[in-house]
Design an enzyme around this catalytic site. Sequence first.
Site, PDB file in Angstrom:
ATOM      1  N   HIS A   1      39.030  45.522  52.254  1.00 13.04           N
ATOM      2  CA  HIS A   1      39.692  46.819  52.427  1.00 13.04           C
ATOM      3  C   HIS A   1      38.724  47.996  52.237  1.00 13.04           C
ATOM      4  O   HIS A   1      38.986  48.964  51.534  1.00 13.04           O
ATOM      5  CB  HIS A   1      40.983  46.965  51.606  1.00 13.04           C
TER       6      HIS A   1
ATOM      7  N   HIS B   1      50.607  39.036  40.888  1.00  8.20           N
ATOM      8  CA  HIS B   1      50.112  40.261  41.540  1.00  8.20           C
ATOM      9  C   HIS B   1      50.476  40.207  43.020  1.00  8.20           C
ATOM     10  O   HIS B   1      50.287  39.181  43.659  1.00  8.20           O
ATOM     11  CB  HIS B   1      48.594  40.334  41.347  1.00  8.20           C
TER      12      HIS B   1
ATOM     13  N   GLU C   1      49.257  42.225  45.569  1.00 10.44           N
ATOM     14  CA  GLU C   1      48.351  42.714  46.616  1.00 10.44           C
ATOM     15  C   GLU C   1      48.160  41.605  47.661  1.00 10.44           C
ATOM     16  O   GLU C   1      48.256  40.415  47.356  1.00 10.44           O
ATOM     17  CB  GLU C   1      47.000  43.163  46.025  1.00 10.44           C
TER      18      GLU C   1
ATOM     19  N   ASP D   1      45.891  40.057  49.170  1.00  6.96           N
ATOM     20  CA  ASP D   1      44.968  38.929  49.043  1.00  6.96           C
ATOM     21  C   ASP D   1      45.551  37.812  48.172  1.00  6.96           C
ATOM     22  O   ASP D   1      45.004  36.711  48.150  1.00  6.96           O
ATOM     23  CB  ASP D   1      43.596  39.374  48.505  1.00  6.96           C
TER      24      ASP D   1
ATOM     25  N   HIS E   1      45.844  45.099  38.327  1.00  8.60           N
ATOM     26  CA  HIS E   1      45.219  46.125  39.109  1.00  8.60           C
ATOM     27  C   HIS E   1      46.221  47.084  39.776  1.00  8.60           C
ATOM     28  O   HIS E   1      45.902  48.210  40.121  1.00  8.60           O
ATOM     29  CB  HIS E   1      44.354  45.413  40.160  1.00  8.60           C
TER      30      HIS E   1
ATOM     31  N   ASP F   1      43.715  39.711  38.892  1.00 11.39           N
ATOM     32  CA  ASP F   1      42.457  40.387  39.240  1.00 11.39           C
ATOM     33  C   ASP F   1      41.505  40.571  38.045  1.00 11.39           C
ATOM     34  O   ASP F   1      40.280  40.545  38.207  1.00 11.39           O
ATOM     35  CB  ASP F   1      42.747  41.779  39.819  1.00 11.39           C
TER      36      ASP F   1
ATOM     37  N   TYR G   1      32.576  44.512  40.645  1.00  7.78           N
ATOM     38  CA  TYR G   1      34.040  44.442  40.741  1.00  7.78           C
ATOM     39  C   TYR G   1      34.677  45.489  39.826  1.00  7.78           C
ATOM     40  O   TYR G   1      35.588  46.222  40.220  1.00  7.78           O
ATOM     41  CB  TYR G   1      34.484  43.032  40.339  1.00  7.78           C
TER      42      TYR G   1
ATOM     43  N   HIS H   1      39.956  35.845  41.366  1.00 11.54           N
ATOM     44  CA  HIS H   1      38.741  35.909  42.195  1.00 11.54           C
ATOM     45  C   HIS H   1      37.556  35.370  41.395  1.00 11.54           C
ATOM     46  O   HIS H   1      37.435  35.649  40.195  1.00 11.54           O
ATOM     47  CB  HIS H   1      38.395  37.356  42.579  1.00 11.54           C
TER      48      HIS H   1
HETATM   49 FE1  FEO Z   1      44.458  43.667  43.428  1.00 11.11          FE
HETATM   50 FE2  FEO Z   1      42.733  40.787  44.282  1.00 11.11          FE
HETATM   51  O1  FEO Z   1      44.036  42.132  44.428  1.00 11.11           O
END
Ligand code: FEO
Length: 408
Positions: free
Chosen positions: A24, A78, A80, A82, A145, A164, A196, A229
Amino acid sequence: MKAVEIKPDIYWVGAIDWAVRDFHGYVTPNGTTYNNYLILDEQITLFDTVKHDFSEVMIDNIRSLTDPSKIKNIVINHIENDHVSSIGDIMNLTPKATIYITDKGKKGLDRFFNTSKWDVRIVKTGDTLNIGKRTLLFLETPMLHWPDSMMTYIKEDKLLISQDAFGQHYASAARFDDEFITCFSITELEDAVKDYYANILMPFGTLIKNKIAEVQKLGLEIDMIAPDHGIIWRKDPSKIINMYLDMANGKADLRVVIVYDTMWHSTEHMTIPLMQGIKDEGIDVKIVKLRANPVSFAVKEFWKARACLIGSPTLNNSMFPTVAEFLAYLKGLRPKNRMVGSFGSYGWGGGAVKDVYEEIKKMGLETVEPGVQVVYKPSPEDQKRCYEFGREFANKVKTYHKKFEEGT
Ligand code: FEO
């Protein structure tokens, strides 16, 4: 990569995205991973999904362990894209599963998907869910996040599934921190943590400190942190917690990063005497040209150093567009505890250096003014002024940095 057992009957079932370079808009030179986890308990439970491009990879990983239709619970830590964009595929395979999510998560999920036929239950901090041999404890972490975010703690396994937080955009065949301990890549991994944090979590330092304190107060024993991640912290989870506390407390290297752009090399030629002046005062310097680097790289370097010099030529009585982009991005990240100066070249009216200082002051950062400016091209005398400004700046940075070393 096939499913990986991270604790007895708990598996990583995610995907490695070696090729993604634009996340993004944030440049990811090392790719990333979308981690999600499956517990084979009496009630089979899945934590998060993966970016939709990798949905089949995740489903194959789950199938290697169990029939996906047997998944009873899905914890969405979460929402988001991804992490949640494959939820529709999972729900097609196990339509009677129950989703556990925060209130804000549910509101977001309703915007992304038609949830009318899904069994969605809202949880909050302190709520628990028994799945057989294990009990899950939910911990809301709003803004870490997104507003919906939460973590899940599993006491029986001393495992924190942290979404995250504590993650890195770092594609690797390794799944655990101990696979890096004796490896040169540990430096890359630590840099990925900082990258990050700088680009995603920088605005939330106070929240991070408070949340870590809250978890510590609850007395939760944690011997593994599994983020959404990057690698899983198995050997030394305290390392990543301490790195986060350091970053949230504004820790930085006694170093200056010179971030600049240039039209006809005049501003660029100013960077060398500036760098020399800083170096002659014993401070390390790194130079980052904006048009040669992604803005997220410049932000990472900004974050790692105690101080920054921002250089811009004047274009149409204003700062250069790439410098404006860098400052706009930085402003959104709400940086703290950094010292900034500016320099630049102009042909007639000027304006860039003034613009840079105005933006920096809006961010509430410490400034060293008035910076240094040259007309058209730096003369030998101008180069001397740059050198002297570099020395002056370095000395102010040394004094400023001491405040943080002494913890005042
Ligand atoms: Fe806030 Fe990895 O998404």
